[in-house]
Design a protein around this motif. Structure first.
Motif, short mmCIF file in Angstrom:
data_model
loop_
_atom_site.label_atom_id
_atom_site.label_comp_id
_atom_site.label_asym_id
_atom_site.label_seq_id
_atom_site.Cartn_x
_atom_site.Cartn_y
_atom_site.Cartn_z
N ARG A 1 -14.46 -21.10 -20.03
CA ARG A 1 -15.22 -20.06 -20.72
C ARG A 1 -14.90 -20.05 -22.21
NH1 ARG A 1 -13.74 -15.17 -17.64
NH2 ARG A 1 -13.69 -16.24 -15.64
N HIS A 2 -13.78 -20.69 -22.56
CA HIS A 2 -13.40 -20.72 -23.97
C HIS A 2 -13.73 -22.06 -24.62
CE1 HIS A 2 -11.36 -16.88 -23.81
NE2 HIS A 2 -11.04 -17.22 -22.57
N VAL A 3 -14.57 -22.81 -23.93
CA VAL A 3 -14.96 -24.12 -24.47
C VAL A 3 -16.46 -24.13 -24.71
CG1 VAL A 3 -14.95 -26.62 -24.06
CG2 VAL A 3 -13.11 -25.20 -23.13
N ASN B 1 -19.29 -28.75 -24.83
CA ASN B 1 -19.22 -29.69 -23.71
C ASN B 1 -18.12 -29.42 -22.67
OD1 ASN B 1 -21.42 -31.41 -24.26
ND2 ASN B 1 -20.26 -32.28 -25.97
N PRO B 2 -18.10 -28.20 -22.13
CA PRO B 2 -17.06 -27.88 -21.15
C PRO B 2 -17.09 -28.77 -19.89
CG PRO B 2 -18.73 -26.15 -21.21
CD PRO B 2 -19.00 -27.06 -22.37
N ARG B 3 -18.30 -29.12 -19.43
CA ARG B 3 -18.38 -29.88 -18.18
C ARG B 3 -17.67 -31.21 -18.25
NH1 ARG B 3 -22.69 -29.67 -14.67
NH2 ARG B 3 -23.48 -27.55 -14.42
N PHE B 4 -17.74 -31.82 -19.41
CA PHE B 4 -17.09 -33.11 -19.59
C PHE B 4 -15.60 -33.00 -19.30
CE2 PHE B 4 -14.60 -35.89 -22.36
CZ PHE B 4 -15.03 -37.13 -21.92
N LEU B 5 -15.04 -31.79 -19.52
CA LEU B 5 -13.58 -31.64 -19.42
C LEU B 5 -13.10 -31.20 -18.04
CD1 LEU B 5 -13.09 -29.90 -22.86
CD2 LEU B 5 -12.34 -32.20 -22.27
N TYR B 6 -14.03 -30.86 -17.11
CA TYR B 6 -13.62 -30.34 -15.80
C TYR B 6 -12.52 -31.17 -15.18
CZ TYR B 6 -17.53 -27.04 -15.53
OH TYR B 6 -18.40 -26.02 -15.76
N SER B 7 -12.82 -32.44 -15.09
CA SER B 7 -11.93 -33.31 -14.34
C SER B 7 -10.56 -33.44 -15.02
CB SER B 7 -12.67 -34.65 -14.20
OG SER B 7 -11.81 -35.63 -13.88
N ALA B 8 -10.55 -33.69 -16.30
CA ALA B 8 -9.28 -33.88 -17.01
C ALA B 8 -8.45 -32.61 -17.04
CB ALA B 8 -9.55 -34.37 -18.44
N VAL B 9 -9.10 -31.45 -17.28
CA VAL B 9 -8.33 -30.21 -17.37
C VAL B 9 -7.86 -29.76 -15.98
CG1 VAL B 9 -8.42 -27.76 -18.03
CG2 VAL B 9 -9.36 -29.49 -19.55
N ASN B 10 -8.65 -30.01 -14.95
CA ASN B 10 -8.19 -29.67 -13.61
C ASN B 10 -7.02 -30.55 -13.18
OD1 ASN B 10 -9.60 -27.38 -12.45
ND2 ASN B 10 -11.45 -28.59 -12.88
N ALA B 11 -7.05 -31.81 -13.60
CA ALA B 11 -5.97 -32.73 -13.23
C ALA B 11 -4.70 -32.42 -14.02
CB ALA B 11 -6.40 -34.17 -13.48
N PHE B 12 -4.85 -31.96 -15.24
CA PHE B 12 -3.68 -31.64 -16.07
C PHE B 12 -3.97 -30.31 -16.77
CE2 PHE B 12 -0.78 -32.05 -19.70
CZ PHE B 12 0.36 -32.52 -19.08
N PRO B 13 -3.82 -29.20 -16.02
CA PRO B 13 -4.16 -27.87 -16.56
C PRO B 13 -3.03 -27.32 -17.42
CG PRO B 13 -3.48 -27.70 -14.27
CD PRO B 13 -3.44 -29.16 -14.62
N PRO B 14 -3.26 -26.16 -18.04
CA PRO B 14 -2.22 -25.55 -18.88
C PRO B 14 -0.85 -25.47 -18.20
CG PRO B 14 -4.27 -24.37 -19.18
CD PRO B 14 -4.52 -25.39 -18.09
#
Ligand code: DC
Length: 663
Positions: free
Chosen positions: A74-76, A79-92
């Motif tokens: 929600r803070h992106v 192009n948030p969709r592009f990041l789904y996979s990378a951020v889910n794999a390595f989240p905060p």
């Protein structure tokens, strides 16, 4: 005698451009995940890593946001969709765990912003640097100048006048914001050179200029906490583009601070001069309650002036500009205010208007919006869809987020995704076809008389084909120079032979040309004199000298793909070379070229004299018993008397490509 050789390492190699947040995390994670199976080289233009990282969060470094992944997006806005996979794999949570593991205790502050407990950004930079340096070589003060695809597979990087080949390339060059930290947009140039599209770049998370700069300047440095900032299209009543509670501040040109930076992303693509910012200075109080409060403040202090009454509602720095903005005299007595004036005060407390002028320039933006098109990048691996084993990570990608640690998290998540993919490279890095091509050992022999332009030609070809260039004439010159300095007659075979063990000759790759040293002393600039030429010609006729220099020349050619120039390369040194060129420029053409060179250097001589000298030297080289300077039977004779250097080089490149089937 030694040659400085190219590393002959068999580990797959990865070049990373940029030692910022993304580049450093990539290097550390990739080294760790691959268990040292890769050779990692990071190019960094600055003297230290992480320059921009060190100034983020006002030097405190807000390294991520402790929110769950689903909220992250929600803070992106970009192009948030592009990041789904990378951020889910390595989240905060993973970023936090990593930094704790690297010895940086963290704390979560307001808005779930994560900072190092020390509140020192340098602790984050130091930890990342140490992480990267465990498994990668970081070359500081070494800006990559050019990158491209290497012949035969992989990529080349040119830096400090040297071109090196790598199996994989990672671009982590940052955006265009804060160019003083090193983000000057080189990455976009590199990505374009490799065929990528870069979407229009614009500032995101950037302060805003107000139309009334003077009023803002009068409150410069004032921070407002817990206010609501609303940005509207048009004036009062216009469409709301943004409305959030938080912290902002006044500057000499307008407004800044977290709330304003976030608002700037919402205003992206709009003409700011049509927008108005509105500040609710008392969001906790509704109008009715606030009006009652205002009334009681005014009636409690009937004889005081408006400015001091406002002091109980507003920061003191704001009272006077506030009153003036509302069209009231700050010195007017409280009991003299009309009902309409009180209503105006109320309205301004809830909706303090600031007509906007423009965004500050991209250089002042926290992040750059736009970048390498996400359509051309695999979201799971950050690998280019256009060029295998090219990875694009961090701010260069066309993605951007609000302030609050989200943008750094994007850098970390994309870097980690690429690190995982690259760590798997050692297995099946190249297809069999590519491997055959890469294993190819290219040898190019250039022979011909002196003054034919062999070395200039060889340098160009070496650069284009990523070959090691060996100027063998310089070896003979170094021997001649050494003998002259020792007072030995270069034609005296016995005396010369006796001194050979004492010469320590070393060739190394210099910035543009090879450097030669004798006994540790760089003599490159002293071996080009007529005396040394004559001495070199004499020592080169001595069999012991040739034998002495032969072995290292051969050995270097065994270990490297090389282009060598000299007199006996095609016949003696590299008889197995697939490409042998013998330049046959006439003595007249060569003498004329030499005459021009000398004239430029201010040396007086005649062409005739030079022709005679050339002919004499040619004769000696050709007629000597050992290794006479004659073409190998399978050499291509190339008369370059009438050709420019570039034309000659083109012809040689064409021959090498054909002979080596480079395509
Ligand atoms: O190419 P050059 O002018 O720098 O060479 C210096 C001398 O060394 C020249 O007289 C020829 C000799 N030479 C040689 O005999 N064999 C080589 N492979 C290279 C140079």
């Amino acid at each position: 005698m030694t040659f400085t050789q190219k590393t002959n390492e068999s580990r797959p190699s990865v070049a990373v451009i940029g030692a910022g947040a993304a580049g450093l995390l990539f290097a550390g994670a990739c080294a760790e995940l691959s268990g040292g199976k890769l050779r990692l080289t990071v190019y960094e233009k600055n003297r230290q890593p992480g320059r921009k990282l060190a100034i983020t969060g006002k030097g405190r470094c807000n390294l991520t946001n402790a929110c769950p992944p689903e909220e992250f997006f929600r803070h992106v806005p970009g192009n948030p969709r592009f990041l789904y996979s990378a951020v889910n794999a390595f989240p905060p949570a993973e970023t936090m765990a990593l930094f704790e593991r690297l010895g940086v205790p963290l704390e979560i502050q307001r808005g779930r912003r994560v900072f190092p407990q020390s509140e020192r950004a340098y602790d984050v930079v130091d930890a990342l640097r140490a992480y990267a340096e465990r498994g990668a070589e970081i070359r500081y003060s070494t800006p990559a100048e050019r990158v491209g695809r290497a012949e035969g597979g992989g990529y080349f990087v040119e830096a400090a006048g040297k071109r090196e080949r790598f199996d994989a390339l990672v671009l982590a060059c940052g955006g265009l914001s804060y160019p003083l930290t090193g983000s000057t947009g080189d990455g976009y140039r590199f990505a374009r050179a490799l065929g990528h599209t870069v979407t229009p770049l614009s500032p995101s998370l950037v302060p805003m200029e107000a139309k009334d700069k003077a009023m803002c300047a009068s409150m410069m440095g004032l921070t407002l906490k817990n206010v609501v900032l609303t940005v509207r299209d048009g004036e009062n009543g216009g469409k709301v583009l943004f409305s959030e509670q938080g912290e902002m501040l006044f500057t000499h040109f307008g407004i800044s601070g977290p709330l304003v930076l976030t608002a700037s992303a919402a205003a992206r693509g709009r003409d700011l001069s049509r927008l108005t910012a509105e500040i609710d200075l008392k969001p906790a109080l509704d109008e009715k309650t606030l009006d009652a409060r205002l009334l009681s403040e005014l009636s409690a202090q009937p004889n005081r002036d408006l400015k001091s009454v406002l002091g109980s509602l507003l920061p003191s720095k704001m009272t006077e500009p506030f009153a003036r903005a509302a069209g009231l005299d700050p010195r007017k007595k409280a009991n003299a205010l009309t009902r309409a004036e009180r209503a105006r005060l109320l309205s301004f407390l809830k909706r303090f208007p600031l007509p906007l002028a423009r965004l500050r320039p991209i250089e002042e933006a926290t992040v750059t919006a736009g970048g390498v098109s996400v359509k051309e990048i695999d979201p799971k691996t950050m690998e280019s869809r256009l060029s295998p084993r090219l990875y694009l990570i961090g701010e260069m990608i066309d993605c951007d987020a609000h302030t609050g640690g989200y943008n750094l998290q994007i850098a970390f998540s994309t870097a980690e995704a690429a690190a995982r993919a690259a760590a798997a490279l050692p297995e099946g890095l190249y297809t069999e076809g590519e491997k055959r091509k890469m294993k190819r050992h290219i040898l190019v022999a250039i022979d011909g008389p002196s003054g034919a332009g062999k070395s200039s030609l060889a340098k160009i070809v070496a650069q284009k084909l990523d070959l090691l260039y060996i100027d063998t004439g310089a070896l003979y010159r170094a021997v001649g120079y050494f003998m002259l300095r020792r007072g030995v007659d270069p034609a005296d075979a016995d005396a010369v032979t006796a001194l050979l063990p004492e010469i320590g000759i070393r060739l190394s790759a210099g910035k543009d040309a090879m450097r030669v040293s004798v006994g540790g002393e760089d003599v490159s600039d002293r071996i080009r004199t007529p005396e040394v030429s004559a001495a070199a010609s004499k020592v080169s006729a001595i069999p012991a000298v040739r034998a002495f220099l032969l072995e290292t020349q051969k050995e270097t050619a065994q270990k490297n793909s090389v282009i060598m120039d000299g007199r006996d390369i095609g016949t003696v040194i590299l008889p197995e070379a697939k490409t042998k060129i013998f330049l046959t420029a006439s003595a007249e053409a060569r003498a004329k070229r030499r005459w021009l060179q000398l004239k430029e250097q201010g040396v007086e001589t005649t062409v005739e004299e030079l022709i005679e000298q050339q002919k004499e030297r040619d004769r000696r080289d050709r007629e000597r018993e050992t290794a006479p300077a004659v073409p190998a039977p399978d050499a291509v004779l190339l008369d370059n008397s009438g050709l420019t250097l570039e034309e000659t080089a083109e012809e040689v490149l064409r021959l090498v490509r054909k002979n080596e089937a480079l395509g």
